[in-house]
Design an enzyme around this catalytic site. Structure first.
Site, PDB file in Angstrom:
ATOM      1  N   SER A  97       0.825  -1.332   0.359  1.00 34.23           N
ATOM      2  CA  SER A  97      -0.377   0.068   0.078  1.00 34.23           C
ATOM      3  C   SER A  97       0.565   1.082  -0.079  1.00 34.23           C
ATOM      4  CB  SER A  97      -0.689  -0.077   0.920  1.00 34.23           C
ATOM      5  OG  SER A  97      -1.662   0.783   1.146  1.00 34.23           O
TER       6      SER A  97
ATOM      7  N   HIS B 230      -2.642  -0.745  -3.794  1.00 35.04           N
ATOM      8  CA  HIS B 230      -2.991   0.047  -3.459  1.00 35.04           C
ATOM      9  C   HIS B 230      -3.102   1.421  -4.299  1.00 35.04           C
ATOM     10  CE1 HIS B 230      -5.035  -1.819   0.272  1.00 35.04           C
ATOM     11  NE2 HIS B 230      -5.391  -2.706   0.019  1.00 35.04           N
TER      12      HIS B 230
ATOM     13  N   ASP C 295      -4.585  -4.238   5.338  1.00 35.49           N
ATOM     14  CA  ASP C 295      -5.796  -5.151   4.541  1.00 35.49           C
ATOM     15  C   ASP C 295      -4.240  -6.240   4.845  1.00 35.49           C
ATOM     16  OD1 ASP C 295      -6.986  -6.420   2.607  1.00 35.49           O
ATOM     17  OD2 ASP C 295      -6.437  -4.295   1.483  1.00 35.49           O
TER      18      ASP C 295
END
Lengths: 200, 275
Positions: free
Chosen positions: A14, A41, A134
């Protein structure tokens, strides 16, 4: 008994992920026998540019994952923006536009959990830098089904929230900086027969 | 035995129960995403195991609409993937203009964000009055919501941006009324829309369409069901009619894909070839 060689490596990244992925992929053995599948992401709506950026540093071919296709060993696939990327039980890619999970679609957890169920003990999962949690639940599932869990050392990560969350919930078989991680992956998934290695 | 294998058995039983008891067949859905949805549903119904969920639905048929709604989880936004709407505006609608009447089928309309987007496109192209849009879904809960045309006001900014990026020439707010935390789409957008229940798995051709829009629905189907639905679309389209699917969908494993010729690969817009 030795644990089986990973045939598939899933990576979740991320915030700070692109730098980490560039380092990691640039050190991968070009003769890698496993496939690599990445959820990252980013704010980008088109991950094909992201693939191009990663490809500059990597000897492995990098492309956006394509629905229903079967990923090939030695290739790197990146989840498209706006879709969850899953492994179907037959090892092919599936997509979904189900709700975001923790504000993310694609979600690392969705990829990890489906990959764990498709590959079981022949899966390795890697959690890299990021500012959310996540991947933690997904990593737990990977371990439950016998896969190998690798987490970036929080002290090595640009943002340590995601690696810490993964370590806290799932723990890890290896907690490493990026360079050691590349060495480990190469030793686990490199060419099978060392005597055939032309560099030796 | 992996816990996942026990779960797989339970999911099979659940799918079988829905088919036997209610005639809803999910057996050709793509397994990975179906599994996630069934799990979520079990949690929503406070069931420890998926087999408990099966038993609950079998004995409480009034739960079926919520089960179906849970298994279809419709997510969309107005003018999602703006370049696709730009392509429809610039490439497809001008060609549909030659027909005296235009039939459009939006298959899997969910909460209706796309069907209202389409109505706006047709209005701006001056084609709305001679168009008929069939907006179908197998999820009655979603259909009722679509018919209301009420969306969360917090999404309006995104919808407006998508509309502009998709080549919109006015302000999206011209087409809705904002009240508190909701926006309600203008009633006039609904005049030419028929909302109807249609299940792509088992229902057949019901119109002769000039354009079919079915985005990110087939991704939930396995190859066999995807092929079945593409055949249904091929049979429903006039010769040279248009099909628009989600812009990351892949139809290469479907034999019926040969009925379609790509005219815009990026936006996944196809034309039906002569049989």
């Amino acid at each position: 008994m030795d644990s089986p060689r990973p045939t598939c490596i899933v990576i979740g990244a991320s915030a700070g992920g692109i730098g980490a992925l560039r380092i990691l992929l640039s050190r991968m053995d070009p003769r890698l026998c496993a496939m690599i599948v990445i959820v990252s992401h980013t704010g980008s709506t088109d991950m094909r540019n992201f693939c191009d950026v990663l490809a500059e540093q990597s000897a492995l071919p990098i492309e956006e994952a394509c629905e229903r296709t079967r990923p090939q060993p030695g290739h790197v696939y990146v989840a498209p923006s706006g879709y969850h990327l899953l492994f179907e039980p037959d090892g092919r890619f599936g997509f979904s536009v189900d709700s975001k999970i923790g504000f993310s679609r694609p979600s690392i957890d969705v990829l990890f959990e489906s990959a764990a169920e498709a590959f079981g003990p022949t899966l390795a999962a890697i959690v890299l830098t990021g500012a959310n949690s996540d991947g933690a639940a997904g990593l737990l599932r990977v371990r439950e089904l016998g896969g190998l869990a690798i987490v970036q050392d929080p002290d090595d990560a640009e943002i340590d929230t995601m690696p810490r969350a993964a370590l806290e919930l799932a723990g890890a078989d290896h907690c490493l900086d990026l360079r050691s991680m590349a060495t480990l992956v190469n030793s686990l998934c490199g060419p099978r027969d060392e005597s055939e290695d032309p560099l030796r | 035995m992996f816990r996942s294998s026990i779960e797989d058995i339970e999911i099979e039983l659940f799918v079988h129960a829905l088919k036997r008891r209610f005639g809803h067949d999910f057996s050709n859905y793509a397994p990975a995403s179906l599994k996630r949805r069934v799990r979520l549903l079990a949690r929503q119904f406070k069931c420890d195991h998926i087999s408990d969920l099966a038993s609950k639905v079998l004995h409480n048929p009034q739960l079926l609409p919520d089960v179906i709604a849970g298994l279809s989880v419709p997510v969309s936004e107005m003018f999602r993937d703006p370049p696709v709407f730009r392509a429809l505006r610039d490439e497809v609608l001008p060609r549909l203009a030659s027909y005296p009447e235009i039939n459009i089928w939006q298959a899997g309309c969910a909460f209706g964000q796309e069907v209202y987007s389409l109505a706006i496109l047709l209005k701006e192209a001056g084609l709305y009055e001679r168009s008929h849009i069939y907006a179908t879904d197998f999820n009655d809960v979603a259909l009722a919501r679509a018919q209301e045309g009420i969306f969360a006001a917090r999404d309006a900014k995104l919808y407006s941006r998508n509309y502009q990026e998709g080549g919109g020439t006015r302000s999206l707010s011209d087409y809705y009324h904002a009240r508190y935390e909701f926006i309600k789409m203008d009633e006039s957008l609904k005049e030419r829309i028929t909302f109807a229940n249609h299940n792509l798995v088992c229902d057949s051709v019901f119109c002769e369409a000039h354009l079919i829009i079915c985005r990110n629905v087939l991704i939930y189907f396995n190859d066999e069901l995807q092929d079945h639905v593409l055949k249904l679309f091929s049979d429903s389209l006039v010769r040279g009619g248009y099909l628009c699917i989600g812009n990351r969908e892949n139809i290469q494993f479907s034999a019926s894909a040969t009925d379609f010729m790509a005219i815009d690969r990026q936006s996944r817009i196809y034309r039906r070839m002569p049989h």
